[in-house]
Structures are given as structure tokens and as C-alpha cells.
Design an enzyme around this catalytic site. Structure first.
Site, mmCIF file in Angstrom:
data_model
loop_
_atom_site.group_PDB
_atom_site.id
_atom_site.type_symbol
_atom_site.label_atom_id
_atom_site.label_comp_id
_atom_site.label_asym_id
_atom_site.label_seq_id
_atom_site.Cartn_x
_atom_site.Cartn_y
_atom_site.Cartn_z
ATOM 1 N N LYS A 123 -21.486 43.020 60.017
ATOM 2 C CA LYS A 123 -22.637 42.687 59.165
ATOM 3 C C LYS A 123 -22.167 41.741 58.065
ATOM 4 C CE LYS A 123 -26.238 44.905 56.334
ATOM 5 N NZ LYS A 123 -26.761 46.212 55.868
ATOM 6 N N LYS A 128 -24.969 41.289 62.918
ATOM 7 C CA LYS A 128 -26.085 40.933 62.042
ATOM 8 C C LYS A 128 -25.619 39.900 61.022
ATOM 9 C CE LYS A 128 -29.214 43.072 58.656
ATOM 10 N NZ LYS A 128 -29.529 44.300 57.891
#
Length: 325
Positions: free
Chosen positions: A195, A248
Site C-alpha cells: 500500500k 494499492k
């Protein structure tokens, strides 16, 4: 003309032939649909920066879930917008928290739907960070205990999958141990393993009311310039017990999706984040692009890069478009 060459166009000549040799396929069952739930009654709050996305009160969310299921979507992920916040995000692990109540309600109405619970503290803390803050520092180990409590409470409420998104070191190991000790050995973890500290998250923070009140998240989310670091993060999470890995954002990190796919055998999830969604919505509303064509091309690129699943706000629209095509 006396030239020898390959005729690649033979396999593009008709739509039937193109369909026959298509290498990458996107299906509604590949989608994970995000839903924002909140306290209150008769609420369907539009998120201004995400046209078509809403915050739902529990008395109205069933209709939204039913519509997604009708379109062939088999998995949702719940994000909670609590009525109250405090320094330690206590409503995140409250058995009567908004995500826990939504999970129980949706499970009763849709017993075969796969429900994922986003496991983080940022929406629930008054400072907006994903862990405990002391003297301006986000404390890693002290945050793990609260994340474990949150995960266990979500599993108790009926979540099928726990999706920790906080990026604290050791969060997967701690949550795996906590779930196992609480009797939830069969509940998988869908780790936000890779992330990045991305500029593409702004609209989500509007929807989840999760913006940091001071500082940023760069000490725990990854530097967008780093590639090899993603390999270490993913490998650690698999070793610690992750059953899925999320990358992400997705669109600006397709190379990372492919890298992780080449290195790890667990299912890979591409998170098609809010900023990616909102940019396309804005361009489509101005008539600058063909929304359907751009979205399906974008989702196909994520599958082609190696994603098994796609977490996307376009899930319902894309499911309809795929049926039309």
C-alpha cells in the site's frame, strides 16, 4: 510484392475470432464492491468527489447490497463511518460498532455473499491515523493490539475475510495469531500488503471521513518510487499468514502487480482506488472519454497485469457493461 511476413491480423478479422483468442477475461465475480456504512436513519449520502458512490445507513444498505448481488457481484467490502471517534478508535473494535452491525445484518439477508471487513483505525480515530499516536509518532507495536481486537470482533460478527489496511509492521502476524487464538483459524486474511502513500486516495478520505488531522502517512505507507520494497512487504505478509495480497493503488502500479504475481502464489487483489475512479467519472461527465470503454480497458489491464480480483467502485457498472458486451 514478393515479401514474406506473418499475418497477425488473421486472428483479429472478426469479433468472433477476437473473442475466441482473447487471453484475459474480466467477470463480475472478479469484483469486490466497496460499501460505506454509517449510523443514522434513511441516509443515502452522495460522496461529492465520487459521483455514484454513497454512504448508507443500515436501514437502506440492504437494497444496495441486493442490487449488487443481482448484478452477479459475489463479494463486498465494508468500510465504516462511525458516529463517534476517539484517540484509540474504540468503535472499530466495539461489538456494536457500525461495521460489526452491518456485517450481521447483511449476513442474515445474504447468507451466501462473501463479506470482507476492512480492518483499520483511521476512520475511527479522532486524529485520522491508522494506529496509536503519541507525541506525534504513530506507534507500531501498541497499535497491533487494537488491530487484533478489531479483526476478532469483525470475525465474531460474521465477516468471511479480514482485510487489514493499516501497514503497521507485523500486522498480519499479530492478526493471524489473534484470530487463531479466538477460534477463527479458518478466517482468511486479505492483507493490504503493498500500500503506497499515494495521492490517489483523496476522494476515499471524503467518503470515509478518514483524513489525517496532522502530518501524513508516509512513515507507514510505502514510497511510490520504490519497487523492490514491495517484494519485501509481500514476502513478509505471506510468511506471516496472509491468504491474499492487495496492491494499492492499481492503475499506476501495474508493474508492481505483475512483479508480485511473478513472486507469490497467493491470490492478488488490485485496488482500483477512489482517485482513479473519480478521474474517469470527471472526464466522462465532461464528454471527454467513453466511460464504458475506458473502464473496461482499465479493469482488463489489471487482470492482464496479474490480478486475480479487483476491488473497484465501478463494480456494479462494469458488471452491467460486461453483460452487454
Amino acid at each position: 510484392m514478393n515479401v514474406t511476413f506473418d499475418r497477425h491480423r488473421r486472428l483479429r478479422r472478426t469479433s468472433g475470432i477476437r473473442s475466441m483468442v482473447r487471453e484475459t477475461h474480466v467477470r463480475p465475480e472478479d469484483f469486490i464492491y466497496p460499501i460505506f456504512v454509517m449510523d443514522g436513519n434513511d441516509i443515502k449520502n452522495p460522496v461529492a468527489s465520487m459521483p455514484g458512490v454513497y454512504q448508507w445507513s443500515l436501514d437502506r444498505v440492504d437494497a444496495e447490497v441486493a442490487e449488487a448481488v443481482e448484478k452477479g457481484i459475489e463479494t463486498i467490502i465494508l468500510f465504516g463511518v462511525p458516529a463517534e471517534k476517539d484517540a484509540v478508535g474504540s468503535s472499530a473494535y466495539d461489538t456494536e460498532g457500525i461495521v460489526q452491525r452491518a456485517t450481521r445484518q447483511i449476513r442474515a439477508a445474504h447468507p451466501h455473499l462473501t463479506i470482507i471487513a476492512d480492518t483499520c483505525l483511521c476512520q475511527f480515530t479522532d486524529h485520522g491515523h491508522c494506529g496509536v499516536v503519541k507525541d506525534g509518532e504513530i506507534l507500531n507495536d501498541e497499535s497491533l493490539d487494537l488491530l487484533v481486537q478489531t479483526a476478532v470482533s469483525q470475525a465474531e460478527a460474521g465477516a468471511d475475510i479480514i482485510a487489514p489496511s493499516n501497514m503497521m509492521d507485523g500486522f498480519t502476524a499479530a492478526i493471524r495469531q489473534g484470530l487463531d487464538e479466538a477460534g477463527y483459524k479458518n478466517i482468511p486474511i486479505m492483507s493490504y500488503a503493498v500500500k503506497y502513500a499515494s495521492a490517489f486516495y483523496g476522494p476515499f478520505r471524503d467518503a470515509a471521513h478518514s483524513s489525517p488531522q496532522s502530518g501524513d502517512r508516509k512513515t507507514y505507507q510505502m514510497d511510490p518510487a520504490n519497487r523492490r520494497e514491495a517484494f519485501r512487504e509481500a514476502a513478509s505478509d505471506v510468511e506471516e499468514g496472509a491468504d491474499f495480497l492487495i496492491v494499492k493503488p492499481a492503475l499506476s502500479y501495474l508493474d508492481i502487480i505483475r512483479d508480485i504475481r511473478n513472486r507469490e502464489d497467493v491470490p492478488i487483489v488490485a485496488y482500483n482506488v477512489s482517485g482513479e475512479y473519480s478521474m474517469i467519472k470527471a472526464a466522462a461527465q465532461n464528454g471527454w472519454i467513453d466511460e464504458k470503454a475506458v473502464v473496461l480497458e482499465k479493469l482488463t489491464s489489471m487482470k492482464r497485469a496479474g490480478a486475480d480480483l479487483i476491488l473497484t467502485y465501478y463494480a456494479k457498472d462494469a458488471a452491467d457493461w460486461l453483460k452487454e458486451s
